[in-house]
Design a protein around this motif. Structure first.
Motif, PDB file in Angstrom:
ATOM      1  N   SER A  63       3.764   3.569  10.233  1.00  0.00           N
ATOM      2  CA  SER A  63       2.367   3.670  10.662  1.00  0.00           C
ATOM      3  C   SER A  63       1.750   4.989  10.211  1.00  0.00           C
ATOM      4  N   GLY A  71      -4.713 -10.142   5.177  1.00  0.00           N
ATOM      5  CA  GLY A  71      -3.478 -10.284   5.980  1.00  0.00           C
ATOM      6  C   GLY A  71      -2.525  -9.127   5.859  1.00  0.00           C
ATOM      7  N   PHE A 127      -2.548  -6.264   7.355  1.00  0.00           N
ATOM      8  CA  PHE A 127      -2.243  -5.683   8.684  1.00  0.00           C
ATOM      9  C   PHE A 127      -1.077  -6.388   9.332  1.00  0.00           C
ATOM     10  N   TRP A 128      -1.086  -7.748   9.270  1.00  0.00           N
ATOM     11  CA  TRP A 128      -0.019  -8.500   9.923  1.00  0.00           C
ATOM     12  C   TRP A 128       1.308  -8.323   9.196  1.00  0.00           C
ATOM     13  N   TRP A 129       1.228  -8.179   7.842  1.00  0.00           N
ATOM     14  CA  TRP A 129       2.453  -7.917   7.099  1.00  0.00           C
ATOM     15  C   TRP A 129       3.051  -6.562   7.511  1.00  0.00           C
ATOM     16  N   LEU A 160       2.534  -4.959  10.343  1.00  0.00           N
ATOM     17  CA  LEU A 160       2.987  -5.053  11.732  1.00  0.00           C
ATOM     18  C   LEU A 160       4.323  -5.763  11.824  1.00  0.00           C
ATOM     19  N   GLY A 161       4.494  -6.847  11.059  1.00  0.00           N
ATOM     20  CA  GLY A 161       5.770  -7.557  11.045  1.00  0.00           C
ATOM     21  C   GLY A 161       6.887  -6.699  10.491  1.00  0.00           C
TER      22      GLY A 161
END
Length: 339
Positions: free
Chosen positions: A296, A313, A315-317, A319-320
């Motif tokens: 982060s 997408g 952000f989700w990558w 976060l995962g």
């Protein structure tokens, strides 16, 4: 109009100093007779088989004056009875025995560290006990005498005084033992909210009892070796039993003190173990979040050429990826058996 005999006796008693707590005359084959102040001052020399017990407190000036000038005791004992000594001691001479006992006060509280002091003098016809505060042993002995218990000599009466002294200590030790039992059950059940403070108070009381009873039992151990003609063999055996009881109590106090000390160490060990567990959990959480924190931090830099800014997408990558790194770190710690 003549007053009843009981009222006349009460008036006679009230005429004496407030420092006279009680006085009794003992004679063979008769119940102890209570004496008033006038009878104490003018008591004739004790006949064979008869003796007196006089119990007083030193706060009264008339008692102080009587001890210094009127009591039928040797000069050395007079000064001692009217003195302010606080350490257990015993002095034996041809004229009698005098010394100091440390006792439990009637109104003693758990936090009250002041000792109860009892000065005494004993010879063939007289036992004098003097105190500043109400004491448990003399109160027990007075009640025994008032109930009609007879004694053959002053040594026998003093032996019962030691027995009453031991009873007071035994009751206090039993109370402290119950407290230690409750604390031990609480510690073993892992309930320690108030155990440390309660255990500290118990150890403080036990330390006070140890400081009182150890020098006292060593001092009193000399009494059964008295060679005075008025010290009857049976009475000396009674004294020896009282000293043995104090020795057993001293051993019980030592054992209870060590037990309380071990419980305190157990509480400290439990608290240390709990703190280590909390630190382990905190360290694992820190290790799990470290890769995610690094990731982060990298993607939080506001610089050019940062990837994913225009990718749908992203952000989700990211976060995962952070979750995957945390799970991977946890599995790595488990494999190393650190968690």
């Amino acid at each position: 109009m003549n007053l009843p005999a009981a009222q006349s006796r009460l008036l006679s008693l009230s005429a004496g100093p407030g420092g006279l707590i009680c006085a009794f005359r003992f004679q063979a084959d008769t119940a102890p007779a209570r004496l008033n102040w006038n009878e104490v001052q003018n008591a004739p020399p004790a006949q064979s088989g008869a003796f007196h017990w006089i119990h007083a407190k030193t706060a009264d000036s008339r008692i102080q004056d009587w001890l210094e000038h009127g009591a039928d005791v040797p000069q050395e004992a007079r000064a001692f009875l009217a003195g302010r000594d606080t350490r257990p001691c015993l002095h034996m001479s041809e004229d009698g025995v005098h010394g100091l006992l440390v006792d439990l006060k009637m109104d003693a509280e758990a936090e009250d560290a002041e000792k109860g002091i009892l000065h005494f003098f004993m010879n063939d016809g007289l036992l004098i006990t003097v105190r500043t505060r109400a004491l448990q042993s003399t109160d027990r002995l007075r009640r025994r005498v008032e109930d009609g218990r007879g004694y053959g000599c002053t040594t026998s009466l003093f032996g019962d005084l030691l027995e009453c002294l031991a009873e007071g200590y035994a009751a206090r030790v039993e109370m402290l033992t119950d407290e230690v039992d409750d604390i031990e059950a609480s510690v073993l059940s892992d309930r320690r909210e108030r155990d440390r403070g309660a255990l500290s108070a118990v150890r403080r009381q036990l330390a006070d009892l140890r400081r009182q009873i150890h020098p006292e039992r060593h001092m009193l151990g000399r009494l059964p070796a008295m060679r005075h003609a008025w010290a009857e063999p049976e009475a000396l055996d009674h004294l020896a039993q009282g000293v043995d009881t104090l020795s057993h109590l001293a051993a019980a106090i030592d054992a209870l003190y060590e037990r309380a000390k071990l419980l305190q160490e157990e509480i400290a060990a439990q608290m240390s173990e709990e703190m280590n567990r909390n630190l382990l959990v905190l360290s694992v959480l820190t290790a799990m979040l470290m890769p995610a924190t690094l990731l982060s931090g990298i993607f939080g830099m506001n610089v050019a050429d940062l990837p994913g800014l225009q990718t749908p997408g992203a952000f989700w990558w990211i976060l995962g990826g952070m979750v995957a790194l945390g799970v991977g770190t946890l599995m790595f710690l488990k494999r190393l058996r650190l968690w």
